[in-house]
Design a protein around this motif. Structure first.
Motif, PDB file in Angstrom:
ATOM      1  N   GLU A 200       0.834  -1.212   0.000  1.00  0.00           N
ATOM      2  CA  GLU A 200       0.000   0.000   0.000  1.00  0.00           C
ATOM      3  C   GLU A 200       0.866   1.259   0.000  1.00  0.00           C
ATOM      4  OE1 GLU A 200      -2.651  -0.325   3.324  1.00  0.00           O
ATOM      5  OE2 GLU A 200      -3.692  -2.063   2.457  1.00  0.00           O
ATOM      6  N   THR A 201       1.948   1.232   0.756  1.00  0.00           N
ATOM      7  CA  THR A 201       2.855   2.372   0.793  1.00  0.00           C
ATOM      8  C   THR A 201       3.565   2.539  -0.541  1.00  0.00           C
ATOM      9  OG1 THR A 201       3.146   2.010   3.163  1.00  0.00           O
ATOM     10  CG2 THR A 201       4.749   3.435   2.083  1.00  0.00           C
TER      11      THR A 201
ATOM     12  N   PHE B  60       1.204   4.241  -2.764  1.00  0.00           N
ATOM     13  CA  PHE B  60       1.089   5.644  -2.373  1.00  0.00           C
ATOM     14  C   PHE B  60       2.208   6.487  -2.990  1.00  0.00           C
ATOM     15  CE2 PHE B  60       2.460   8.934   0.704  1.00  0.00           C
ATOM     16  CZ  PHE B  60       1.364   9.773   0.624  1.00  0.00           C
TER      17      PHE B  60
END
Length: 90
Positions: free
Chosen positions: A28-29, A32
């Motif tokens: 997820e990072t 991002f």
């Protein structure tokens, strides 16, 4: 966020995500920082082009031009080493 900072953050978390494929937070990072690079810096492609003893070469495309940024390998690998050294995350 400055371009070099976003590229470095993407590189660090990419190293973590590759080493820990089941780590959802890392993926997820990674997404991002990829979004920041696409939307804020208008990059169309980012890849690790080479790794040598001291540097990691990150190639990216901006405004139709391919560029390369060099990052200190030890510094880039520090996040992964810190995560792996902490039993809380293993």
């Amino acid at each position: 966020m400055r371009l070099q900072d976003a590229l470095f953050n993407l590189l660090q978390i990419r190293l973590v995500a590759e080493a820990r494929p089941d780590d959802n937070a890392a993926r997820e990072t990674l997404d991002f920082f990829g979004q920041i690079l696409r939307e804020d810096h208008h990059l169309s492609h980012v890849e690790v082009a080479a790794v040598d003893e001291t540097m990691i070469h990150v190639k990216y495309t901006a405004d139709g031009k391919t560029k390369t940024e060099l990052f200190d390998r030890e510094h880039a690998e520090r996040l992964l080493a810190d995560i792996e050294a902490n039993p809380k995350y293993n």
